[in-house]
Design a protein around this motif. Sequence first.
Motif, PDB file in Angstrom:
ATOM      1  N   SER A   1     -25.682 -24.539 -20.387  1.00  0.00           N
ATOM      2  CA  SER A   1     -25.557 -23.357 -19.557  1.00  0.00           C
ATOM      3  C   SER A   1     -25.187 -23.721 -18.123  1.00  0.00           C
ATOM      4  CB  SER A   1     -26.873 -22.569 -19.577  1.00  0.00           C
ATOM      5  OG  SER A   1     -26.805 -21.437 -18.759  1.00  0.00           O
TER       6      SER A   1
ATOM      7  N   ASP B   1     -24.672 -20.399 -32.672  1.00  0.00           N
ATOM      8  CA  ASP B   1     -26.064 -20.095 -33.005  1.00  0.00           C
ATOM      9  C   ASP B   1     -26.957 -20.914 -32.082  1.00  0.00           C
ATOM     10  OD1 ASP B   1     -28.643 -19.922 -34.142  1.00  0.00           O
ATOM     11  OD2 ASP B   1     -27.783 -19.478 -36.105  1.00  0.00           O
ATOM     12  N   ARG B   2     -27.492 -20.277 -31.054  1.00  0.00           N
ATOM     13  CA  ARG B   2     -28.265 -21.009 -30.046  1.00  0.00           C
ATOM     14  C   ARG B   2     -29.524 -21.629 -30.630  1.00  0.00           C
ATOM     15  NH1 ARG B   2     -27.093 -20.212 -24.822  1.00  0.00           N
ATOM     16  NH2 ARG B   2     -29.261 -20.480 -24.167  1.00  0.00           N
TER      17      ARG B   2
ATOM     18  N   LEU C   1     -29.728 -26.732 -24.352  1.00  0.00           N
ATOM     19  CA  LEU C   1     -29.093 -25.473 -23.973  1.00  0.00           C
ATOM     20  C   LEU C   1     -29.049 -25.283 -22.462  1.00  0.00           C
ATOM     21  CD1 LEU C   1     -30.601 -23.080 -26.669  1.00  0.00           C
ATOM     22  CD2 LEU C   1     -28.404 -24.257 -26.687  1.00  0.00           C
TER      23      LEU C   1
ATOM     24  N   ALA D   1     -23.652 -23.895 -29.286  1.00  0.00           N
ATOM     25  CA  ALA D   1     -24.523 -22.895 -28.664  1.00  0.00           C
ATOM     26  C   ALA D   1     -23.955 -21.499 -28.816  1.00  0.00           C
ATOM     27  CB  ALA D   1     -24.721 -23.233 -27.188  1.00  0.00           C
TER      28      ALA D   1
ATOM     29  N   ALA E   1     -30.225 -25.645 -30.725  1.00  0.00           N
ATOM     30  CA  ALA E   1     -31.391 -26.255 -30.090  1.00  0.00           C
ATOM     31  C   ALA E   1     -32.144 -27.145 -31.072  1.00  0.00           C
ATOM     32  CB  ALA E   1     -32.310 -25.167 -29.543  1.00  0.00           C
TER      33      ALA E   1
ATOM     34  N   ARG F   1     -35.044 -16.588 -18.551  1.00  0.00           N
ATOM     35  CA  ARG F   1     -34.481 -16.852 -19.871  1.00  0.00           C
ATOM     36  C   ARG F   1     -35.023 -15.913 -20.933  1.00  0.00           C
ATOM     37  NH1 ARG F   1     -35.210 -22.898 -21.596  1.00  0.00           N
ATOM     38  NH2 ARG F   1     -33.957 -23.129 -19.709  1.00  0.00           N
TER      39      ARG F   1
ATOM     40  N   SER G   1     -21.522 -19.474 -23.576  1.00  0.00           N
ATOM     41  CA  SER G   1     -22.662 -20.382 -23.541  1.00  0.00           C
ATOM     42  C   SER G   1     -23.998 -19.670 -23.391  1.00  0.00           C
ATOM     43  CB  SER G   1     -22.499 -21.390 -22.401  1.00  0.00           C
ATOM     44  OG  SER G   1     -22.473 -20.728 -21.149  1.00  0.00           O
ATOM     45  N   THR G   2     -23.995 -18.464 -22.804  1.00  0.00           N
ATOM     46  CA  THR G   2     -25.259 -17.782 -22.524  1.00  0.00           C
ATOM     47  C   THR G   2     -25.305 -16.340 -23.023  1.00  0.00           C
ATOM     48  OG1 THR G   2     -24.502 -16.986 -20.358  1.00  0.00           O
ATOM     49  CG2 THR G   2     -25.536 -19.162 -20.431  1.00  0.00           C
ATOM     50  N   GLU G   3     -24.141 -15.792 -23.463  1.00  0.00           N
ATOM     51  CA  GLU G   3     -24.023 -14.388 -23.861  1.00  0.00           C
ATOM     52  C   GLU G   3     -24.314 -13.432 -22.700  1.00  0.00           C
ATOM     53  OE1 GLU G   3     -25.605 -13.252 -27.697  1.00  0.00           O
ATOM     54  OE2 GLU G   3     -25.868 -15.356 -28.219  1.00  0.00           O
TER      55      GLU G   3
END
Length: 296
Positions: A187, A172-173, A183, A169, A177, A86, A31-33
């Motif tokens: 997260s 491709d975040r 997002l 997500a 979005a 972020r 979800s966030t890498e």
Amino acid sequence: MTALAELLVNGLASGAVYALVALGFVIVHRSTEVINFAHPSLLLAGGYLVAVLHDDIGFWPALGAGVAGAAALGALVEFVVLRRLRSGSHGTLSIVTIGVDIVLTVEIARRIGAEVLPLGDPWGDRVVQVGGVTIAQARIAALGVAVAAITVFLLAFKYTSWGVAMRAAAEDRATAALMGVRLGRVSAGAWAVAGALAALAALFLCVFPTPGLDRATSFAALKALPAAVIGGVDSTTGALAGGLLIGVTEALAVGYQDEAALLRGGFADIAPYLLMIVVLLIRPTGLFGTRELARA
């Protein structure tokens, strides 16, 4: 043969618990890498809540409070710390989680002190005999609960709107979005689920034959990091496979350490990491990880 079967069963039970923790690493990364190095402190927090509450409100309510508390703590860390940074790189955010883990672990360890806290589980030291194999009831419960929790997550991941948003997500975040995926909510939800799974894992890491929760319990979560890497840090299926591999490898190393000179001297403690190195040398993305294609 009976001894081998016993080792395999216990290894699978331990591996299922490691898979719960590894799944938490994978969820946050997808979800966030970000590699969530604060995961051990979430595990310790969930176990601590169960340990201090079970005498007052009973085991099952305490377990619910531990799971909810660890989930809330995970979401809070994401909201207060990670979301404020972020704009940073994923590597920077991963390093930040190391600092978060140190702060939380030191505080919880201070509260635990030198004690070993029982979690008040209903299984105690009872065992069952299956075909001549002795299995602790707590191990059977660990295997059943872990399989059930992982199954529920995988179904939710595949069929719910939250799961669809997380998969979008992960792919491709930026596009997600633009398509209306929030997002921040994805997260925070990922961190909350990871915390809840860590609390469940804490319970089964601290029951028989382990005497209870102590300051070093969080180190067990670090064995789940090789499980996540072996399976592939972007693969939920890989988290399950990696956890089982680590559990069985560790159980066999402990079971045969008196018969093989190579396995003595704490070899079982480093076996998960040696297995991780071997797998990565053969397949750098892990067993189920997605290979990145690059054009020359």
